[in-house]
Design a protein around this motif. Structure first.
Motif, PDB file in Angstrom:
ATOM      1  N   ARG A  34       0.844  -1.279   0.065  1.00  0.00           N
ATOM      2  CA  ARG A  34      -0.250   0.048   0.153  1.00  0.00           C
ATOM      3  C   ARG A  34       0.882   1.166   0.011  1.00  0.00           C
ATOM      4  N   GLY A  35       0.457   2.241  -0.876  1.00  0.00           N
ATOM      5  CA  GLY A  35       1.269   3.636  -0.851  1.00  0.00           C
ATOM      6  C   GLY A  35       2.421   3.329  -1.584  1.00  0.00           C
ATOM      7  N   ARG A  36       2.552   2.349  -2.165  1.00  0.00           N
ATOM      8  CA  ARG A  36       4.163   2.410  -2.938  1.00  0.00           C
ATOM      9  C   ARG A  36       3.747   2.484  -4.588  1.00  0.00           C
ATOM     10  N   ILE A  37       4.783   2.976  -5.219  1.00  0.00           N
ATOM     11  CA  ILE A  37       4.759   2.837  -6.850  1.00  0.00           C
ATOM     12  C   ILE A  37       5.990   1.532  -7.147  1.00  0.00           C
ATOM     13  N   VAL A  38       5.200   0.700  -7.596  1.00  0.00           N
ATOM     14  CA  VAL A  38       6.194  -0.266  -8.361  1.00  0.00           C
ATOM     15  C   VAL A  38       6.158  -0.536  -9.699  1.00  0.00           C
ATOM     16  N   CYS A 174     -12.826   7.718 -10.084  1.00  0.00           N
ATOM     17  CA  CYS A 174     -13.743   7.024  -8.964  1.00  0.00           C
ATOM     18  C   CYS A 174     -12.990   6.628  -7.769  1.00  0.00           C
ATOM     19  N   GLN A 175     -12.027   7.478  -7.252  1.00  0.00           N
ATOM     20  CA  GLN A 175     -11.393   7.168  -6.193  1.00  0.00           C
ATOM     21  C   GLN A 175     -10.910   5.595  -6.035  1.00  0.00           C
ATOM     22  N   PRO A 176      -9.948   5.314  -6.965  1.00  0.00           N
ATOM     23  CA  PRO A 176      -9.462   3.921  -6.878  1.00  0.00           C
ATOM     24  C   PRO A 176      -8.385   3.884  -5.916  1.00  0.00           C
ATOM     25  N   ARG A 177      -8.253   2.396  -5.465  1.00  0.00           N
ATOM     26  CA  ARG A 177      -7.278   2.303  -4.537  1.00  0.00           C
ATOM     27  C   ARG A 177      -5.790   2.018  -5.291  1.00  0.00           C
ATOM     28  N   LEU A 178      -6.002   1.552  -6.459  1.00  0.00           N
ATOM     29  CA  LEU A 178      -4.801   1.131  -7.096  1.00  0.00           C
ATOM     30  C   LEU A 178      -4.841   1.657  -8.560  1.00  0.00           C
ATOM     31  N   LEU A 179      -3.671   2.191  -9.051  1.00  0.00           N
ATOM     32  CA  LEU A 179      -3.540   2.827 -10.494  1.00  0.00           C
ATOM     33  C   LEU A 179      -2.414   2.022 -11.185  1.00  0.00           C
ATOM     34  N   ILE A 180      -3.007   1.642 -12.361  1.00  0.00           N
ATOM     35  CA  ILE A 180      -2.239   0.667 -13.135  1.00  0.00           C
ATOM     36  C   ILE A 180      -1.845   1.631 -14.512  1.00  0.00           C
ATOM     37  N   ALA A 181      -0.563   1.718 -14.604  1.00  0.00           N
ATOM     38  CA  ALA A 181      -0.007   2.597 -15.681  1.00  0.00           C
ATOM     39  C   ALA A 181       0.740   1.691 -16.815  1.00  0.00           C
ATOM     40  N   ASP A 182       0.255   1.680 -17.979  1.00  0.00           N
ATOM     41  CA  ASP A 182       0.805   1.111 -18.924  1.00  0.00           C
ATOM     42  C   ASP A 182       1.746   1.854 -19.890  1.00  0.00           C
ATOM     43  N   GLU A 183       3.093   1.925 -19.423  1.00  0.00           N
ATOM     44  CA  GLU A 183       4.070   2.702 -20.202  1.00  0.00           C
ATOM     45  C   GLU A 183       3.304   4.084 -20.599  1.00  0.00           C
ATOM     46  N   PRO A 184       2.990   4.972 -19.602  1.00  0.00           N
ATOM     47  CA  PRO A 184       2.014   5.987 -19.925  1.00  0.00           C
ATOM     48  C   PRO A 184       2.718   7.204 -20.499  1.00  0.00           C
ATOM     49  N   THR A 185       3.989   7.215 -20.876  1.00  0.00           N
ATOM     50  CA  THR A 185       4.546   8.153 -21.083  1.00  0.00           C
ATOM     51  C   THR A 185       5.732   7.830 -22.560  1.00  0.00           C
ATOM     52  N   THR A 186       5.434   6.699 -22.895  1.00  0.00           N
ATOM     53  CA  THR A 186       6.439   6.262 -24.186  1.00  0.00           C
ATOM     54  C   THR A 186       6.057   7.105 -25.371  1.00  0.00           C
ATOM     55  N   ALA A 187       4.624   7.527 -25.471  1.00  0.00           N
ATOM     56  CA  ALA A 187       4.340   8.356 -26.655  1.00  0.00           C
ATOM     57  C   ALA A 187       4.389   9.532 -26.696  1.00  0.00           C
ATOM     58  N   LEU A 188       5.079  10.321 -25.576  1.00  0.00           N
ATOM     59  CA  LEU A 188       5.308  11.620 -25.411  1.00  0.00           C
ATOM     60  C   LEU A 188       6.573  11.868 -25.692  1.00  0.00           C
ATOM     61  N   ASP A 189       6.787  13.288 -25.843  1.00  0.00           N
ATOM     62  CA  ASP A 189       8.200  13.773 -26.022  1.00  0.00           C
ATOM     63  C   ASP A 189       8.936  14.069 -24.692  1.00  0.00           C
ATOM     64  N   VAL A 190      10.184  14.169 -24.672  1.00  0.00           N
ATOM     65  CA  VAL A 190      10.666  14.143 -23.207  1.00  0.00           C
ATOM     66  C   VAL A 190      10.404  14.823 -22.160  1.00  0.00           C
ATOM     67  N   GLU A 206      -0.776  12.495  -3.152  1.00  0.00           N
ATOM     68  CA  GLU A 206      -1.849  13.284  -2.768  1.00  0.00           C
ATOM     69  C   GLU A 206      -3.356  12.446  -2.411  1.00  0.00           C
ATOM     70  N   PHE A 207      -3.546  11.649  -3.292  1.00  0.00           N
ATOM     71  CA  PHE A 207      -4.508  10.783  -3.318  1.00  0.00           C
ATOM     72  C   PHE A 207      -4.436   9.403  -2.441  1.00  0.00           C
ATOM     73  N   ASP A 208      -3.303   9.306  -2.012  1.00  0.00           N
ATOM     74  CA  ASP A 208      -2.987   8.157  -1.079  1.00  0.00           C
ATOM     75  C   ASP A 208      -3.206   6.875  -2.036  1.00  0.00           C
ATOM     76  N   LEU A 209      -2.639   6.677  -3.147  1.00  0.00           N
ATOM     77  CA  LEU A 209      -2.751   5.698  -3.875  1.00  0.00           C
ATOM     78  C   LEU A 209      -1.632   4.472  -3.814  1.00  0.00           C
ATOM     79  N   SER A 210      -1.733   3.535  -4.657  1.00  0.00           N
ATOM     80  CA  SER A 210      -0.522   2.717  -4.881  1.00  0.00           C
ATOM     81  C   SER A 210      -0.661   2.417  -6.551  1.00  0.00           C
ATOM     82  N   MET A 211       0.565   2.363  -7.078  1.00  0.00           N
ATOM     83  CA  MET A 211       0.551   2.352  -8.405  1.00  0.00           C
ATOM     84  C   MET A 211       1.379   1.149  -8.861  1.00  0.00           C
ATOM     85  N   LEU A 212       0.991   0.435  -9.917  1.00  0.00           N
ATOM     86  CA  LEU A 212       1.774  -0.307 -10.846  1.00  0.00           C
ATOM     87  C   LEU A 212       2.174   0.358 -12.114  1.00  0.00           C
ATOM     88  N   PHE A 213       3.382   0.571 -12.272  1.00  0.00           N
ATOM     89  CA  PHE A 213       3.814   1.262 -13.471  1.00  0.00           C
ATOM     90  C   PHE A 213       4.657   0.455 -14.276  1.00  0.00           C
TER      91      PHE A 213
END
Ligand SMILES: Nc1ncnc2c1ncn2[C@@H]1O[C@H](COP(=O)(O)OP(=O)(O)OP(=O)(O)O)[C@@H](O)[C@H]1O
Ligand SMILES: [Mg+2]
Lengths: 329, 336
Positions: A34-38, A174-190, A206-213
């Motif tokens: 909980r509370g970590r970004i992995v 919708c106030q998720p507890r977990l955020l999952i991001a699939d290479e969310p910055t790959t398509a963007l410039d540096v 800020e939102f007290d989330l956990s994230m799978l990145f």
């Protein structure tokens, strides 16, 4: 650790294709406290997106989970009926940020219509009638200019970075507890990439989330993630806190991957060879054909997972050996 | 948007002029001499000559054509060589009947065809999909006239549920003309009996026309939905918790319908020509029946007028298709 929000263990996923059956995920372990970004790191084709799809229950129809557990808040998502997954998990407990902001949004609907759709089905009942308000607030939080008007506009009227902000806001709606991001910055410039990463880090706090990145870039991992899991051809090969992994990577694949990173490498050769097709994967350790320190044993048995220290797991019995000179760029 | 309309209308004019040249030449080269026909079988050569002069048949073709174009531009389609009534009046009388028939058919075909095609795509390769595919191939293969006669045999002769021919019951009479569409005018006049009678009369010819159109629309909807389901946004929408039925019936369908609109526009053109046969079978007092009569009697003014009207219909439909595209797709709207 018992307070893991999500714990994937021994996950195996296969898919029926024209060439037969492919084990896309063979043995994946992953833990998100909980509370970590992995971070999940691996080359293209290693099964990172498949892992996400398995967690969200949106694997293609020809794919299925052969073994393993995906325990989220005490429930095994792998065994949850599809309608419960659709009702209580996707969009509700777990927010998803896709890889390509240019393709993810529906081109013929207003951005607001699309963002409200998720809220309509998954927002807490007491928010009824205030969904729009909430979205405007969120758009402000992700720094989309003129949020009221943004909701009335169509996807093609936004830049890539703005769209990714919209998608991040949608994932949070919708106030998720977990955020999952699939290479969310790959398509963007540096530059935009940097802004989005900063934004994500702040939002998680800020939102007290956990994230799978998910990413294939160790640089991004170093900036953002608390812990990291390295995956190769559908097998988790190493997992450790970010600092530890970057300084003391154990698995030969992780070491080579790190050595290849543009910030470190002297010449950008990359790791020789390529990720094997999941239809004909090597036996034993799937990395052994590309591994500079492999021996005959590596081809016969799947390596057991060893703990080098607390919270540092590696799936290679030979991890203490140095890599030969010239094996790293 | 307005600019787009003006531009498209201006672009349509040369196309229509071209059409007029083509048909005018074709009709005048057809070796039936309208003067001879007009004068009747017992006429003397002098009488024929007289008529020829009176109607301008003796002038050079280009002059006749120039006069004709001038008249059309001022809204005058000329007088029928036969009845000597203005052709415009005939068009005004028969065109709404045909348009009503086509609109009702297209409405039927669209309202049934799109959901059918979508269901078929959702159950891709399932039982329903196979049934729909067989039925739609059948719907295209069946000849209209055969199907029309079968409908008449069953529903008019055998079951006596629906009238055999005509547009409205003879003893009921037509509603006062506002739009020219009986279904609309009867409601405007508050005459329920007229409405029901019109509906009963239009049912069989409309179904006859609708079946092949429905088959086409269902096939396009099916392919369109299957294609759209492969797009990335469908994956995303699933992953962020849109319910499946909302994805299919709203978010995917809107995208697929955009492609289908072009098809529906093309169908409209196809239906205008199929309407000729169907109107003849059901004795439907439309432009098709009028055209047949005009051709058979070499009433070249009427033939030219009908051709022109059909040309205008095509042009208008093309513009409408683009407008609807704009309504459905914001990216297209920007370019209008
Ligand atoms: N529907 C499918 N049918 C057959 N094979 C598939 C399918 N989806 C994925 N695969 C295979 O599974 C493997 C893993 O794919 P996945 O998309 O999970 O990789 P990834 O790590 O996300 O790669 P990338 O970094 O390029 O996004 C690949 O070899 C891919 O070819
Ligand atoms: Mg991927």
């Amino acid at each position: 650790m018992n307070d893991a929000l999500l714990k994937v263990s021994n996950l195996a996923v296969s898919i029926r294709g024209d060439e037969g059956i492919a084990r896309i995920l063979d043995r994946v372990d992953l833990e998100i406290p909980r509370g970590r970004i992995v971070g999940v790191v691996g080359e293209s084709g290693c099964g990172k997106s498949t892992l996400i799809k398995a967690i969200l229950g949106v694997l293609p129809t020809r794919a299925r989970i052969d073994a393993g557990e995906i325990v989220f808040e005490g429930r095994d998502l792998a065994k949850l009926p599809p309608d419960v997954l659709a009702r209580e998990v996707r969009g509700a407990a777990i927010g998803f940020i896709p890889q390509d902001p240019f393709l993810a949004l529906n081109p013929v609907f207003r951005v607001g219509t699309q963002m409200l759709e998720t809220m309509r089905w998954h927002a807490p009942p007491q928010w009824k009638g205030r969904h729009r308000e909430r979205l405007v607030e969120l758009l402000r939080a992700v720094q989309v200019p003129d949020p009221e008007r943004a909701l009335e506009r169509y996807p093609h009227e936004f830049s890539g970075g703005q769209r990714q902000r919209l998608l991040i806001a949608a994932a949070l709606s919708c106030q998720p507890r977990l955020l999952i991001a699939d290479e969310p910055t790959t398509a963007l410039d540096v530059t935009t990439q940097q802004q989005v990463l900063m934004l994500l880090r702040n939002l998680v706090a800020e939102f007290d989330l956990s994230m799978l990145f998910v990413t294939h870039d160790f640089g991004v991992v170093a900036q953002l993630c608390d812990e990291v899991s390295v995956i190769y051809a559908g097998q988790t090969v190493e997992a450790a806190p970010t600092r530890r992994l970057i300084n003391e990577a154990a698995h030969p694949y992780a070491r080579l991957l790190l050595a290849c990173h543009p910030d470190r490498a002297t010449d950008l050769g990359g790791i020789p060879g390529s990720v094997p097709s999941p239809f004909a994967p090597p036996q034993g350790c799937r990395f052994h054909p590309r591994c500079p320190i492999a021996v005959a044993d590596c081809a016969s048995a799947r390596p057991i997972i060893e703990q080098t220290s607390e919270r540092h797991d590696v799936a290679c019995p030979r991890y203490r050996l140095p890599l030969p000179q010239g094996a790293t760029p | 948007m307005l600019l787009f309309l003006i531009r498209r209308l201006l672009l349509a004019i040369p196309a229509l002029l071209g059409l007029m040249v083509l048909t005018f030449v074709l009709v005048r080269v057809v070796p039936a001499d309208p003067a001879t026909t007009l004068a009747g079988e017992t006429a003397t050569p002098q009488q024929v000559q007289e008529i020829r002069r009176k109607y301008g048949f003796d002038r050079p073709l280009y002059e006749q054509f120039a006069i004709y174009v001038g008249q059309v531009a001022s809204g005058d389609l000329g007088n029928s060589v036969f009845s000597n009534r203005p052709v415009m009046d005939d068009v005004r009388r028969t065109l709404p009947a045909t348009l009503e028939l086509i609109f009702v058919s297209l409405l039927l075909a669209t309202l049934i065809g799109i959901p059918l095609g979508t269901l078929s795509a959702v159950h891709h390769n399932g039982l329903l999909d196979h049934v729909v595919r067989v039925v739609t191939v059948g719907g295209l293969a069946v000849a209209s006239f055969w199907f029309a006669i079968m409908l008449q045999l069953l529903f008019s002769m055998e079951l006596e549920w629906l009238p055999l021919r005509g547009r409205i019951g003879v003893n009921i009479g037509a509603p006062p003309s506002v739009t020219g569409f009986f279904l609309v005018d009867s409601l405007l006049a508050g005459r329920w009996d007229q409405f029901v009678s019109s509906l009963r009369h239009i049912a069989l010819p409309a179904i006859t026309l609708a079946v092949p159109a429905l088959a086409t629309i269902a096939r396009f909807a099916r392919v369109g939905v299957l294609d759209t389901m492969q797009r990335d946004f469908v994956q995303y929408e699933t992953a962020v918790g849109y319910p499946r039925h909302r994805i299919v019936w709203i978010y995917v369908l809107r995208n697929s319908v955009i492609a289908a609109v072009t098809q529906i526009g093309l169908l409209f053109g196809a239906l205008v020509s199929s309407a000729v046969a169907v109107e003849a079978i059901f004795d439907w007092p439309g432009l098709g029946s009028y055209a047949v009569q005009a051709i058979l009697s070499s009433d070249y003014k009427a033939v030219l007028a009908v051709t022109l009207v059909v040309g205008v219909i095509y042009a208008v439909i093309n513009i409408l298709v683009d407008l609807v595209h704009g309504l459905l797709d914001p990216r297209v709207a920007e370019q209008l």
